[in-house]
Design a protein around this motif. Structure first.
Motif, PDB file in Angstrom:
ATOM      1  N   PHE A   5       3.675 -77.520 -72.721  1.00 36.93           N
ATOM      2  CA  PHE A   5       3.608 -77.286 -71.191  1.00 36.93           C
ATOM      3  C   PHE A   5       4.493 -78.252 -70.389  1.00 36.93           C
ATOM      4  N   VAL A   6       5.139 -77.873 -69.430  1.00 35.99           N
ATOM      5  CA  VAL A   6       5.812 -78.849 -68.643  1.00 35.99           C
ATOM      6  C   VAL A   6       5.236 -79.077 -67.280  1.00 35.99           C
ATOM      7  N   LEU A   7       4.824 -80.354 -66.751  1.00 35.79           N
ATOM      8  CA  LEU A   7       4.365 -80.380 -65.518  1.00 35.79           C
ATOM      9  C   LEU A   7       5.304 -81.243 -64.751  1.00 35.79           C
ATOM     10  N   ARG A   8       6.013 -80.552 -63.739  1.00 35.15           N
ATOM     11  CA  ARG A   8       6.818 -81.299 -62.820  1.00 35.15           C
ATOM     12  C   ARG A   8       6.060 -82.188 -61.674  1.00 35.15           C
ATOM     13  N   ALA A   9       6.701 -83.356 -61.410  1.00 31.86           N
ATOM     14  CA  ALA A   9       6.155 -84.324 -60.283  1.00 31.86           C
ATOM     15  C   ALA A   9       5.604 -83.400 -59.100  1.00 31.86           C
ATOM     16  N   ASN A  10       6.185 -82.480 -58.580  1.00 34.02           N
ATOM     17  CA  ASN A  10       5.675 -81.701 -57.218  1.00 34.02           C
ATOM     18  C   ASN A  10       4.868 -80.714 -57.619  1.00 34.02           C
ATOM     19  N   GLU A  11       4.331 -80.500 -58.984  1.00 40.88           N
ATOM     20  CA  GLU A  11       3.402 -79.499 -59.185  1.00 40.88           C
ATOM     21  C   GLU A  11       2.054 -80.109 -59.441  1.00 40.88           C
ATOM     22  N   ARG A  12       1.776 -81.481 -59.386  1.00 44.90           N
ATOM     23  CA  ARG A  12       0.704 -81.980 -59.758  1.00 44.90           C
ATOM     24  C   ARG A  12      -0.330 -81.876 -58.228  1.00 44.90           C
ATOM     25  N   LEU A 225       4.972 -83.786 -69.749  1.00 40.85           N
ATOM     26  CA  LEU A 225       5.233 -82.580 -70.928  1.00 40.85           C
ATOM     27  C   LEU A 225       4.135 -82.928 -71.991  1.00 40.85           C
ATOM     28  N   GLY A 226       3.405 -81.839 -72.414  1.00 44.10           N
ATOM     29  CA  GLY A 226       2.578 -81.980 -73.447  1.00 44.10           C
ATOM     30  C   GLY A 226       2.779 -80.915 -74.694  1.00 44.10           C
ATOM     31  N   VAL A 227       2.589 -81.155 -75.857  1.00 43.08           N
ATOM     32  CA  VAL A 227       3.384 -80.835 -76.950  1.00 43.08           C
ATOM     33  C   VAL A 227       2.440 -81.222 -78.024  1.00 43.08           C
ATOM     34  N   SER A 228       1.901 -79.966 -78.959  1.00 41.60           N
ATOM     35  CA  SER A 228       1.239 -80.442 -80.084  1.00 41.60           C
ATOM     36  C   SER A 228       1.652 -79.457 -81.399  1.00 41.60           C
ATOM     37  N   GLY A 229       1.204 -79.583 -82.498  1.00 38.76           N
ATOM     38  CA  GLY A 229       1.687 -78.858 -83.683  1.00 38.76           C
ATOM     39  C   GLY A 229       2.815 -79.263 -84.286  1.00 38.76           C
ATOM     40  N   ALA A 230       3.330 -80.597 -84.207  1.00 35.04           N
ATOM     41  CA  ALA A 230       4.593 -80.884 -84.654  1.00 35.04           C
ATOM     42  C   ALA A 230       4.101 -82.355 -85.366  1.00 35.04           C
ATOM     43  N   GLN A 231       4.912 -82.677 -86.505  1.00 40.18           N
ATOM     44  CA  GLN A 231       4.485 -83.932 -86.936  1.00 40.18           C
ATOM     45  C   GLN A 231       5.336 -85.225 -86.306  1.00 40.18           C
ATOM     46  N   GLN A 263      -1.655 -68.754 -69.244  1.00 41.13           N
ATOM     47  CA  GLN A 263      -0.045 -69.252 -68.738  1.00 41.13           C
ATOM     48  C   GLN A 263       0.926 -68.475 -69.534  1.00 41.13           C
ATOM     49  N   PRO A 264       2.243 -68.533 -68.774  1.00 36.99           N
ATOM     50  CA  PRO A 264       3.214 -67.927 -69.386  1.00 36.99           C
ATOM     51  C   PRO A 264       3.789 -68.837 -70.600  1.00 36.99           C
ATOM     52  N   GLN A 265       4.302 -68.191 -71.871  1.00 34.91           N
ATOM     53  CA  GLN A 265       4.745 -68.980 -72.803  1.00 34.91           C
ATOM     54  C   GLN A 265       5.723 -70.065 -72.480  1.00 34.91           C
ATOM     55  N   ALA A 266       5.718 -71.037 -72.677  1.00 32.88           N
ATOM     56  CA  ALA A 266       6.564 -72.374 -72.319  1.00 32.88           C
ATOM     57  C   ALA A 266       7.943 -72.075 -72.802  1.00 32.88           C
ATOM     58  N   ALA A 267       8.877 -72.464 -72.214  1.00 31.33           N
ATOM     59  CA  ALA A 267      10.319 -72.216 -72.773  1.00 31.33           C
ATOM     60  C   ALA A 267      10.655 -73.372 -73.719  1.00 31.33           C
TER      61      ALA A 267
END
Length: 267
Positions: A5-12, A225-231, A263-267
């Motif tokens: 997921f991506v969180l832009r500064a103005n979306e907080r 940005l939050g991400v998981s499932g990668a090494q 949520q929609p699938q992140a790009a």
């Protein structure tokens, strides 16, 4: 696996808490002082965003405006709280151990584990504004004895390298959870790789300043940005970039899973 997921500064989430009126017992400061808070995750009155990330429940970008502004003495229990001071001076009083009165400036940071119960007070005594990043997380064990640790990140001598500030590395402040906080400050463009403990861990990137590119995603100032499932996560940064990197085990939280499904699938 947690969806990226991506969180832009103005979306907080945005809150302003005044030292006057009904919040005056909680917020310190001369009349007209106030705290502005930008929240990455749901916190207090802001409940319109993501519930958290792993055991992280709060990631706040806070500024104390006005002389004496801050939080009066108040209690916590079973939370671990970190503050990373970006600007100004923070006077932190807490009851862990025999009690501590601490003054933190740019580059200083602390870990306060409230555990079985502790109180603290945070104030900006000087007339200049104080800006800090606050991180709250659930501990891996409840009702631990309260503890307090602090350290300093030297922005001049530790540039262009990922430096672990919190967690289980040598020289890092201890944290009672499977969680690590690192910082990267650059004065030139570069490519970096961050290796996670396992694919079951996740990383939350927060761009304090500058810009970061991960795949096709470009993050600017105060984007995250939050991400998981990668090494291993490979990314690039521009010159004069400042990034906080939080790695944590991805606990199974029903509220977060429910939010992700909506949520929609992140790009």
């Amino acid at each position: 696996m947690t969806l990226p997921f991506v969180l832009r500064a103005n979306e907080r989430g945005h809150d302003v808490i005044s030292s006057d009126g009904p919040t005056s017992s909680y917020v310190a400061g001369h009349p007209g002082a106030f705290i502005s808070r930008e929240s990455s995750f749901n916190f207090h009155q802001y409940q319109g965003g993501r519930p958290g990330f792993g055991p992280i429940r709060v990631f706040g970008d806070e500024t104390f405006h006005g002389a004496g502004c801050g939080y009066n003495m108040h209690p916590h229990h079973n939370f671990v709280i970190c503050a990373f001071v970006l600007e100004g001076e923070l006077t932190h009083i807490n009851t862990a151990g025999e009690g501590t009165v601490d003054r933190l400036r740019q580059g200083d940071y602390y870990v306060f584990s409230a555990g079985s119960g502790g109180k603290h007070c945070e104030l900006s005594i000087s007339p200049e504004n104080m800006n800090a990043i606050y991180l709250w997380a659930l501990p891996n064990q409840l009702y631990l004895p309260p503890t307090y640790h602090r350290s300093h990140f030297d922005l001049r001598t530790r540039r262009n390298q990922i430096v672990q500030l919190v967690g289980d590395a040598d020289g890092a402040l201890p944290f009672p959870q499977d969680l690590r906080v690192s910082r990267l400050v650059t004065d030139r463009k570069g490519a970096f790789a961050y290796t996670l403990r396992s694919a079951e861990h996740g990383v939350y990137f927060f761009v304090v300043d500058g810009s970061l590119t991960y795949g096709a995603t470009v993050l600017g100032r105060r984007d995250s940005l939050g991400v998981s499932g990668a090494q291993t996560l490979e990314f690039e940064v521009a010159d004069t970039t400042d990034v906080l990197i939080v790695e944590t085990a991805m606990v199974d939280d029903e509220r977060i899973r429910a939010w992700e499904k909506e949520q929609p699938q992140a790009a």
